[in-house]
Scaffold this active site. Structure first.
Site, PDB file in Angstrom:
ATOM      1  N   PRO A  68     -69.536 -14.665 -37.733  1.00 39.48           N
ATOM      2  CG  PRO A  68     -69.205 -14.597 -40.032  1.00 39.48           C
ATOM      3  CD  PRO A  68     -70.249 -14.860 -38.992  1.00 39.48           C
ATOM      4  CB  CYS A  69     -64.428 -11.700 -36.604  1.00 43.71           C
ATOM      5  SG  CYS A  69     -63.428 -10.281 -36.938  1.00 43.71           S
ATOM      6  CD  GLN A  70     -70.352  -9.069 -40.349  1.00 42.07           C
ATOM      7  OE1 GLN A  70     -70.988  -8.580 -39.430  1.00 42.07           O
ATOM      8  NE2 GLN A  70     -70.854  -9.233 -41.550  1.00 42.07           N
ATOM      9  N   GLY A  71     -65.010  -7.525 -38.069  1.00 44.18           N
ATOM     10  CA  GLY A  71     -64.394  -6.340 -37.524  1.00 44.18           C
ATOM     11  C   GLY A  71     -65.345  -5.824 -36.465  1.00 44.18           C
ATOM     12  NE  ARG A 110     -60.948  -7.783 -33.850  1.00 44.26           N
ATOM     13  CZ  ARG A 110     -60.546  -8.700 -34.722  1.00 44.26           C
ATOM     14  NH1 ARG A 110     -59.656  -9.602 -34.369  1.00 44.26           N
ATOM     15  NH2 ARG A 110     -61.027  -8.731 -35.944  1.00 44.26           N
TER      16      ARG A 110
END
Ligand SMILES: C[S@@+](CC[C@H](N)C(=O)[O-])C[C@H]1O[C@@H](n2cnc3c(N)ncnc32)[C@H](O)[C@@H]1O
Length: 352
Positions: A68-71, A110
């Site tokens: 998952p996106c963690q930034g 992104r």
């Protein structure tokens, strides 16, 4: 197939419908893992991927799911010790173990501009999983029959010949599925203010059917008054000044989705994990009338409606509290999009 970071199993649901058999899944959140198990069976391990061992994994034709996106960190700032890279190292480890013909991962747009994606490209070119060719791009779930404009990055890795992403099947706006179609049969009235008392296992509430998730909220009189001023397609800018909170009065520009109302003849916008909060997006129910206030449905969408917009079938069952179930719904890959990806990969002969 094996599903990593499986969540409630949105990806699994779509791939399963296309004919894949789920053999193993990993998900660290116990409520999401319970939802997965209630729908697909107890082959899901509720573990952090870092805590899984080689022996846990079966050999499989297909691996789905991605960290998952963690930034994401930005391109060009490569730092091997960045904790955000840890899950990608784990991902590579599992590809090496499972040796799928194909892997599919979904992420926020992104991701494709991140250092983590650049590293994945390097891994398949010259690293430990070389031999895979990757194809990637952005897809809009609405273009595949999901009643939601949700743009996501899809990456497909294949070691059995180049893969391509699926082509749109419902090109919009005329071809998109509308909320009118998606929400048909769901009553405007909500039915209960809480989940029924039921326990799936170890204190985890559930399983609940979709229609048990048509839950009432209790907005303040001021909130109800605000909602009543917002027409379909409108947003906080439709509020008369006396109803605007001071921060909005002082900031007349800005995002136009806040306190937005959905429109019957269009798909919804991206369903997120807090879809019940009108102050966070365009989630007010589309039913509204300027002349008959009694016809307005002045509430945000319910879990049942959000699950439909995410293209989950009504017989999918859910475990957890209402907040946790909302997170599972908002985090999921819409099963109808997953099924389109699966069918496209099958039709390319990658599993023959
Ligand atoms: C975006 S969601 C996955 C959605 C899923 N693919 C679907 O279609 O329903 C990401 C999931 O990864 C899980 N997760 C996060 N870190 C993890 C870890 N270290 N190990 C295993 N699962 C993890 C989260 O709990 C979350 O459910």
């Amino acid at each position: 197939m094996v599903d990593l970071f499986a969540g409630c199993g949105g990806l699994t649901e779509g791939f399963h419908r296309a004919g894949f058999r789920p053999l193993y899944a990993v998900e660290s959140d116990r409520h999401a893992a319970a939802t997965y198990a209630a729908n697909f069976g107890d082959h899901v391990d509720c573990l952090r991927i870092e805590d899984t061992s080689t022996d846990d994994y079966p050999r499989a034709e297909l691996l789905v799911g991605g960290p998952p996106c963690q930034g994401f960190s930005n391109l060009g700032r490569h730092d091997a010790d960045d904790p955000r890279n840890r899950l990608w190292r784990e991902y590579r480890r599992v590809v090496e173990i499972v040796q799928p013909r194909v892997f599919v991962l979904e992420n926020v747009p992104r991701f494709l501009r991140s250092d983590q994606f650049r590293q994945l490209e390097l891994e398949v070119k010259v690293g430990r999983i070389r031999g895979y060719e990757i194809t990637y791009g952005l897809v809009n779930a609405a273009d595949f029959g999901v009643p939601q404009r949700r743009i996501r990055a899809i990456v497909v890795g294949s070691r059995v010949g180049p893969a391509s992403l699926p082509g749109p099947t419902h090109t919009g706006p005329g071809g998109w599925i509308s909320l009118q179609d998606a929400l048909s049969g769901i009553p405007f009235e909500t039915e209960a203010s809480g989940l029924p008392r039921r326990e799936y296992a170890d204190g985890i509430p559930g399983p609940f059917k979709a229609n048990e998730l048509h839950l009432q909220r209790h907005p303040t009189a001021l909130s109800l008054e605000r909602y009543s001023h917002i027409p379909p397609g409108g947003n906080r800018f439709n509020l008369p000044d006396p109803l605007k909170p001071p921060c909005w009065l002082n900031k007349p520009t800005g995002t136009s989705d806040v306190m937005g109302r959905l429109e019957w003849d269009k798909p919804a916008l991206t369903i997120r994990t807090e879809f019940w909060k009108p102050e966070k997006g365009r989630v007010l129910h589309p039913e509204w009338s300027a002349t008959e206030p009694g016809r307005c449905v002045n509430r945000s969408i319910t879990h049942w409606e959000a699950a439909r917009i995410q293209s989950f079938p009504d017989d999918f069952v859910w475990c957890g509290t209402r907040v946790e179930i909302a997170r599972q719904i908002g985090n999921a890959v819409p099963p109808v999009l997953a099924e389109a990806i699966a069918r496209s990969l099958i039709s390319q002969g990658l599993f023959d």
